[in-house]
Structures are given as structure tokens and as C-alpha cells.
Design a protein around this motif. Structure first.
Motif, PDB file in Angstrom:
ATOM      1  N   SER A  26       0.899  -1.241  -0.063  1.00 40.73           N
ATOM      2  CA  SER A  26       0.113   0.056  -0.081  1.00 40.73           C
ATOM      3  C   SER A  26       0.734   1.288  -0.080  1.00 40.73           C
ATOM      4  O   SER A  26       0.420   2.340  -0.629  1.00 40.73           O
ATOM      5  CB  SER A  26      -0.952   0.073   1.249  1.00 40.73           C
ATOM      6  OG  SER A  26      -1.728   1.020   1.327  1.00 40.73           O
ATOM      7  N   SER A  27       1.953   0.988   0.519  1.00 39.09           N
ATOM      8  CA  SER A  27       2.833   2.401   0.805  1.00 39.09           C
ATOM      9  C   SER A  27       3.788   2.591  -0.582  1.00 39.09           C
ATOM     10  O   SER A  27       4.542   3.509  -0.563  1.00 39.09           O
ATOM     11  CB  SER A  27       3.598   2.309   1.995  1.00 39.09           C
ATOM     12  OG  SER A  27       4.590   1.190   2.005  1.00 39.09           O
ATOM     13  N   ALA A  28       3.905   1.614  -1.396  1.00 39.78           N
ATOM     14  CA  ALA A  28       4.945   1.698  -2.102  1.00 39.78           C
ATOM     15  C   ALA A  28       4.505   2.713  -3.283  1.00 39.78           C
ATOM     16  O   ALA A  28       3.165   2.905  -3.409  1.00 39.78           O
ATOM     17  CB  ALA A  28       5.046   0.274  -2.803  1.00 39.78           C
ATOM     18  N   PRO A  29       5.406   3.408  -4.113  1.00 39.72           N
ATOM     19  CA  PRO A  29       5.021   4.119  -5.179  1.00 39.72           C
ATOM     20  C   PRO A  29       3.973   3.906  -6.174  1.00 39.72           C
ATOM     21  O   PRO A  29       3.491   4.489  -6.822  1.00 39.72           O
ATOM     22  CB  PRO A  29       6.314   4.744  -5.656  1.00 39.72           C
ATOM     23  CG  PRO A  29       7.455   4.331  -4.829  1.00 39.72           C
ATOM     24  CD  PRO A  29       6.887   3.184  -3.967  1.00 39.72           C
ATOM     25  N   GLY A  30       4.210   2.296  -6.492  1.00 38.05           N
ATOM     26  CA  GLY A  30       3.360   1.830  -7.589  1.00 38.05           C
ATOM     27  C   GLY A  30       3.445   0.389  -7.616  1.00 38.05           C
ATOM     28  O   GLY A  30       4.652  -0.015  -7.311  1.00 38.05           O
ATOM     29  N   LEU A  31       2.726  -0.434  -8.072  1.00 37.64           N
ATOM     30  CA  LEU A  31       2.816  -1.786  -8.339  1.00 37.64           C
ATOM     31  C   LEU A  31       3.668  -2.156  -9.447  1.00 37.64           C
ATOM     32  O   LEU A  31       4.241  -3.287  -9.523  1.00 37.64           O
ATOM     33  CB  LEU A  31       1.299  -2.403  -8.764  1.00 37.64           C
ATOM     34  CG  LEU A  31       0.225  -2.078  -7.631  1.00 37.64           C
ATOM     35  CD1 LEU A  31      -1.087  -2.884  -8.129  1.00 37.64           C
ATOM     36  CD2 LEU A  31       0.713  -2.677  -6.403  1.00 37.64           C
ATOM     37  N   ASP A  32       4.195  -1.189 -10.026  1.00 35.30           N
ATOM     38  CA  ASP A  32       5.129  -1.421 -11.237  1.00 35.30           C
ATOM     39  C   ASP A  32       6.602  -1.198 -10.694  1.00 35.30           C
ATOM     40  O   ASP A  32       7.588  -1.186 -11.494  1.00 35.30           O
ATOM     41  CB  ASP A  32       4.983  -0.837 -12.580  1.00 35.30           C
ATOM     42  CG  ASP A  32       5.209   0.915 -12.401  1.00 35.30           C
ATOM     43  OD1 ASP A  32       5.045   1.099 -11.105  1.00 35.30           O
ATOM     44  OD2 ASP A  32       5.001   1.543 -13.317  1.00 35.30           O
ATOM     45  N   ALA A  87      -8.096  -3.379  -5.134  1.00 34.76           N
ATOM     46  CA  ALA A  87      -8.583  -4.678  -5.258  1.00 34.76           C
ATOM     47  C   ALA A  87      -7.835  -5.549  -5.119  1.00 34.76           C
ATOM     48  O   ALA A  87      -7.946  -6.849  -4.532  1.00 34.76           O
ATOM     49  CB  ALA A  87      -9.207  -4.675  -6.895  1.00 34.76           C
ATOM     50  N   LEU A  88      -6.344  -5.340  -5.504  1.00 31.08           N
ATOM     51  CA  LEU A  88      -5.307  -6.538  -5.209  1.00 31.08           C
ATOM     52  C   LEU A  88      -5.176  -6.738  -3.702  1.00 31.08           C
ATOM     53  O   LEU A  88      -4.995  -7.804  -3.343  1.00 31.08           O
ATOM     54  CB  LEU A  88      -4.280  -5.828  -5.793  1.00 31.08           C
ATOM     55  CG  LEU A  88      -2.774  -6.674  -5.681  1.00 31.08           C
ATOM     56  CD1 LEU A  88      -2.925  -8.058  -6.272  1.00 31.08           C
ATOM     57  CD2 LEU A  88      -1.366  -5.905  -6.104  1.00 31.08           C
ATOM     58  N   LEU A  89      -5.440  -5.541  -2.867  1.00 29.39           N
ATOM     59  CA  LEU A  89      -5.005  -5.659  -1.276  1.00 29.39           C
ATOM     60  C   LEU A  89      -6.292  -6.628  -0.902  1.00 29.39           C
ATOM     61  O   LEU A  89      -5.942  -7.268   0.084  1.00 29.39           O
ATOM     62  CB  LEU A  89      -4.964  -4.333  -0.927  1.00 29.39           C
ATOM     63  CG  LEU A  89      -3.681  -3.408  -1.260  1.00 29.39           C
ATOM     64  CD1 LEU A  89      -3.878  -2.188  -0.609  1.00 29.39           C
ATOM     65  CD2 LEU A  89      -2.393  -3.919  -0.560  1.00 29.39           C
ATOM     66  N   ALA A  90      -7.439  -6.318  -1.359  1.00 29.64           N
ATOM     67  CA  ALA A  90      -8.421  -6.945  -0.904  1.00 29.64           C
ATOM     68  C   ALA A  90      -8.362  -8.472  -1.434  1.00 29.64           C
ATOM     69  O   ALA A  90      -8.771  -9.334  -0.456  1.00 29.64           O
ATOM     70  CB  ALA A  90      -9.528  -6.470  -1.490  1.00 29.64           C
ATOM     71  N   TRP A  91      -7.981  -8.741  -2.418  1.00 28.87           N
ATOM     72  CA  TRP A  91      -7.719 -10.176  -3.032  1.00 28.87           C
ATOM     73  C   TRP A  91      -6.451 -10.636  -2.244  1.00 28.87           C
ATOM     74  O   TRP A  91      -6.745 -12.039  -1.886  1.00 28.87           O
ATOM     75  CB  TRP A  91      -7.428 -10.149  -4.313  1.00 28.87           C
ATOM     76  CG  TRP A  91      -6.984 -11.374  -5.099  1.00 28.87           C
ATOM     77  CD1 TRP A  91      -7.812 -12.321  -5.742  1.00 28.87           C
ATOM     78  CD2 TRP A  91      -5.734 -11.889  -5.163  1.00 28.87           C
ATOM     79  NE1 TRP A  91      -7.033 -13.301  -6.105  1.00 28.87           N
ATOM     80  CE2 TRP A  91      -5.807 -13.330  -5.973  1.00 28.87           C
ATOM     81  CE3 TRP A  91      -4.372 -11.662  -4.792  1.00 28.87           C
ATOM     82  CZ2 TRP A  91      -4.425 -14.171  -6.085  1.00 28.87           C
ATOM     83  CZ3 TRP A  91      -3.277 -12.372  -4.946  1.00 28.87           C
ATOM     84  CH2 TRP A  91      -3.689 -13.493  -5.816  1.00 28.87           C
ATOM     85  N   SER A  92      -5.568 -10.212  -1.696  1.00 33.07           N
ATOM     86  CA  SER A  92      -4.549 -10.723  -1.086  1.00 33.07           C
ATOM     87  C   SER A  92      -4.894 -11.111   0.354  1.00 33.07           C
ATOM     88  O   SER A  92      -4.767 -12.107   0.792  1.00 33.07           O
ATOM     89  CB  SER A  92      -3.503  -9.763  -0.987  1.00 33.07           C
ATOM     90  OG  SER A  92      -2.410  -9.905   0.136  1.00 33.07           O
TER      91      SER A  92
END
Length: 255
Positions: A26-32, A87-92
Motif C-alpha cells: 500500500s505504501s509503495a510508489p506503484g505496483l510496477d 482490489a489487489l489488496l482485498a484479493w491478498s
């Protein structure tokens, strides 16, 4: 296998490390963002991997005793994760809960397939839980490093993690292809482990006064991160033949 943490503690630690993992994502600049400790992976890839691991091991434990990997639980069976961050965090979180629910229902003694059949770790749901603590902890470090704020593994996790790695990932009856060696690991928190390598394979021994071929000393967190290849072994205090550590890391037992 050495006495491990109690099963409810293992479940708590899986949950805590997975929550910390999602906080880092959540705290990272981006998922890429590239993951320095997982070459070729982005933060999205890392999150998808850990969520897939939780779901696959949930299915493995639910399947019960099996001589081979249950159908539909291989790496290629991992479900696709959503690419939008929330959505990724919820899936995780759902993936973690699925694993925890299955482990809680199974209890610590249910038999199941594992890839470490020839090691000192049993093929049980309890051993799966123990290994999943380390899976979540090391990948949390990966995510924190990617976000720019890596933290040491908690002592409770790391001290069990050294023993778990040696018991699960090192003990084997495969022939050690080099000169026999004895390797000691010393945690500054006050625990030590000895691994003997020979033509008979690798086994854990009680420490005695016999000098080791090589030894490594550091905080338990650093020992675990070294064993998993996250930090160089040179970051530890080494004694004896340092080449043993490189040979051990490169060794791929046949069984």
C-alpha cells in the motif's frame, strides 16, 4: 524436527506478516516498482505470487494426505490477481484468510502432500503453517525493501525461521558433492544450529566442542535473510572456510 512454535502462534504470525506485507504494498510508489530481491518481478508480481501461494497451500491442506501434489495446486494453477491496487489488496487479504481458515479447520496434525518429503519436517498441516510464516515474512521484507523501508524480521519469526529452513530446505539424504563439512549458525539472540554435510547427505547435529568447518554469526533476521538469498553471507560475521556457504547455496539435492 525440533520443537517449533505452537500452532495458534504460527497462524497468528502468518496473519501478522501478511498484514505487514499489504501495508508495504500500500505504501509503495506503484505496483510496477521492481523488487530488488526478486529480479524480474514487479511489486504486483510479488503480491500475486504470495496470494497464489496462500490459495494453493490452502487447497493442498484441504485435500488431506496425498502421495503426489493434488491436482490444480501447481504454480500454473494460480489465479490471476486484479491489477488495481485496492482490489489487489482485498484479493491478498482474502487469500490469506482462505489459508488461515483451512489451517484452522485442519489443525496441526492433518497429513498432506509437501515438497519436503525427505527432510526433517513432517508432511502435515502444522509444517505447512510453519513454512508459510517464513514465506510471508521473507516476502514482506521484499515488499518493504521495494517500498524503501525494509524492517528486520521479528525475533519470534526469525529464530524459528533458521531452524525451519535448515530442517525443511537443507536436511536430505542426497550426497553432498564436496568435501565433508560442518557448518554452524549462531544467532546473536543466543541460539545456535549445526549442519553436517557428507556423502550421507545433510543432517542437523547438536553442537559440541568440535570446531566447525565454517560458521556464520548475526542477528536471527540476518541469518534467515541470508539463507533465503536476500542479503549476502558476507554481511554476517564469518569464520573458517567461507566457500562452504557458496557451495551450500548452489547445491540442489536430487531428492
Amino acid at each position: 524436527m525440533a520443537k517449533t512454535l505452537e500452532f495458534p502462534v504460527l497462524l497468528r504470525l502468518i496473519d501478522e506478516r501478511s498484514v505487514a506485507f499489504r501495508a508495504a504494498v500500500s505504501s509503495a510508489p506503484g505496483l510496477d516498482a521492481p523488487v530488488p530481491t526478486c529480479p524480474g518481478w514487479t511489486l504486483f508480481d510479488l503480491a500475486q505470487h504470495l496470494g497464489g501461494v496462500h490459495r494453493r497451500w490452502s487447497a493442498v491442506v484441504a485435500a488431506g494426505p496425498a502421495a503426489t501434489r493434488p491436482a490444480g495446486t501447481g504454480p500454473d494453477a494460480a489465479p490471476a490477481a486484479p491489477r488495481e491496487r485496492e482490489a489487489l489488496l482485498a484479493w491478498s487479504a482474502e487469500s490469506t484468510q482462505q489459508l488461515l481458515n483451512t489451517l484452522r479447520e485442519a489443525g496441526p496434525d492433518r497429513g498432506c502432500w509437501t515438497w519436503w518429503g525427505a527432510s526433517d519436517s513432517p508432511q502435515t498441516s502444522g509444517a505447512v503453517a510453519r513454512h508459510q510464516v517464513q514465506e510471508a515474512a521473507v516476502h514482506t521484507y521484499d515488499a518493504q525493501l521495494t517500498a524503501g523501508a525494509p524492517q528486520p524480521l521479528p525475533d519470534e519469526v526469525a529464530l524459528d525461521g533458521v531452524d525451519e529452513f535448515l530442517s525443511t530446505c537443507c536436511v536430505t539424504t542426497s550426497t553432498w558433492p564436496h568435501e565433508a563439512a560442518v557448518v554452524d549458525y549462531h544467532a546473536t539472540e543466543g541460539r545456535s544450529w549445526r549442519l553436517a554435510l557428507s556423502a550421507d547427505g545433510a543432517r542437523i547435529l547438536a553442537l559440541d566442542a568440535t570446531p566447525a568447518t565454517a560458521s556464520a554469526e548475526g542477528a536471527a533476521s540476518d541469518l534467515v535473510l541470508t539463507l533465503y538469498g536476500r542479503i549476502p553471507v558476507e554481511s554476517l560475521k564469518l569464520d573458517g572456510d567461507p566457500h562452504v556457504f557458496g557451495r551450500l547455496q548452489a547445491w540442489e539435492p536430487e531428492d
